[in-house]
Scaffold this active site. Structure first.
Site, PDB file in Angstrom:
ATOM      1  N   ALA A  65       0.855  -1.306  -0.005  1.00 25.36           N
ATOM      2  CA  ALA A  65      -0.003  -0.150  -0.039  1.00 25.36           C
ATOM      3  C   ALA A  65       0.933   1.289  -0.023  1.00 25.36           C
ATOM      4  O   ALA A  65       1.966   1.346   0.570  1.00 25.36           O
ATOM      5  CB  ALA A  65      -0.865  -0.084   1.255  1.00 25.36           C
ATOM      6  N   GLY A 111       0.930  -5.341   1.005  1.00 25.39           N
ATOM      7  CA  GLY A 111      -0.081  -5.481  -0.075  1.00 25.39           C
ATOM      8  C   GLY A 111       0.551  -6.119  -1.167  1.00 25.39           C
ATOM      9  O   GLY A 111      -0.299  -6.847  -1.988  1.00 25.39           O
ATOM     10  N   GLU A 114       0.284  -9.801  -0.463  1.00 23.58           N
ATOM     11  CA  GLU A 114      -1.081 -10.258  -0.577  1.00 23.58           C
ATOM     12  C   GLU A 114      -1.413 -10.319  -1.996  1.00 23.58           C
ATOM     13  O   GLU A 114      -2.544 -11.076  -2.208  1.00 23.58           O
ATOM     14  CB  GLU A 114      -1.959  -9.143   0.168  1.00 23.58           C
ATOM     15  CG  GLU A 114      -1.662  -9.283   1.613  1.00 23.58           C
ATOM     16  CD  GLU A 114      -2.378  -8.163   2.383  1.00 23.58           C
ATOM     17  OE1 GLU A 114      -3.185  -8.280   3.575  1.00 23.58           O
ATOM     18  OE2 GLU A 114      -1.899  -6.942   2.288  1.00 23.58           O
ATOM     19  N   GLU A 134       3.152  -5.414   8.331  1.00 24.29           N
ATOM     20  CA  GLU A 134       2.201  -4.349   8.872  1.00 24.29           C
ATOM     21  C   GLU A 134       2.049  -4.193  10.407  1.00 24.29           C
ATOM     22  O   GLU A 134       2.072  -3.018  11.084  1.00 24.29           O
ATOM     23  CB  GLU A 134       0.897  -4.622   8.568  1.00 24.29           C
ATOM     24  CG  GLU A 134       0.386  -4.465   7.106  1.00 24.29           C
ATOM     25  CD  GLU A 134       0.896  -5.639   6.094  1.00 24.29           C
ATOM     26  OE1 GLU A 134       0.305  -5.733   4.906  1.00 24.29           O
ATOM     27  OE2 GLU A 134       1.379  -6.812   6.712  1.00 24.29           O
TER      28      GLU A 134
END
Length: 260
Positions: A65, A111, A114, A134
């Site tokens: 992100a 992310g 992910e 995170e």
């Protein structure tokens, strides 16, 4: 088809999507929107039979992100809407009707990790590291990592990685089952394309049926999963592709699948 954040090209029925935000290839709102729009067009194009998703450069597939957008999440409603869009996109990739290969040209973090987990297959560069860091920012994975990682590598290994925020090497990721193959950095794109070309030459309806059965059965009971398998097999067994595949087998020739 290229946008400001993603480069797109088609090679021999393979759509190659390159996240082009070096050096970290972060996933801001616009980048994820572009990926979704590209997938829309790729799914509607019968000439495209496989997808390769990679990052620009040789350092980072994606660092995840874009932290500069986190300020917008102060509004809970906006944050929930944003997360809903991310989940919808990553679910779309996982449920995509054509094979999606993650080509990890470099590290996949947060992310970015992910994102590669949502893809069907993953080829990693030997210099890549993978992680969900995170927790070190005082937050948690939010693009599906808490759900996909345990399903891919087991609950205890997944919790270890998420609770510590530690990175693992590509070789460890291979041993865990998080990626399919590890190759030298200079060969990773060639290897991903080799896989994609092989899949693109295969039977598209059969692959769609396999992907659909696996996706539908993933969180279902065995009985429900077997029902999905039966339904999908019956949907392809009388197609022209099936007849071609069987004919080619007995004729000892390479089949020419047309997706019919």
């Amino acid at each position: 088809m290229s946008g400001s954040n993603c480069l797109v090209e088609t090679k021999a029925k393979v759509c190659v999507i390159t996240i082009n935000r070096p050096p970290m290839n972060t996933l801001n709102r616009e980048t994820l929107h572009e990926i979704g729009a590209i997938l829309d067009r790729a799914e509607a194009d019968d000439d495209i039979r496989a997808i390769v998703l990679t990052g620009a450069g040789d350092r980072m597939f994606s660092a995840g992100a874009d932290i500069s957008e986190f300020g917008e999440w102060a509004d809970r409603e906006r944050a929930e809407q944003s997360l809903g869009r991310m989940h919808a996109l990553f679910n779309r990739i996982e449920a995509f009707s054509k094979p999606v290969i993650a080509c990890l040209n470099g590290s996949a973090l947060g992310g970015g990790n992910e994102l590669q987990m949502a893809c069907h297959l993953a080829i990693a560069s030997a210099n890549a590291e993978l992680g969900l860091p995170e927790v070190r920012l005082g937050i948690m994975p939010g693009y599906g990592g808490t759900q996909r990682l345990p399903r891919l590598i087991g609950r205890r290994r997944a919790l270890e990685l998420m609770l510590t925020g530690e990175r693992i090497s590509a070789q460890t990721a291979l041993a865990y089952g998080l990626v399919n193959r590890v190759v030298p950095q200079e060969e990773v794109r060639e290897e991903a394309f080799r896989w994609a070309y092989r899949l693109a030459a295969g039977a598209p309806l059969a692959m769609k049926a396999i992907l659909g059965a696996v996706y539908r059965g993933g969180d279902a009971s065995l009985e429900e999963g077997l029902r999905a398998e039966r339904e999908n097999l019956l949907s392809v067994i009388h197609t022209e592709d099936a007849a071609e595949g069987i004919s080619a087998f007995f004729s000892k020739r390479t089949p020419n699948f047309q997706g019919r």
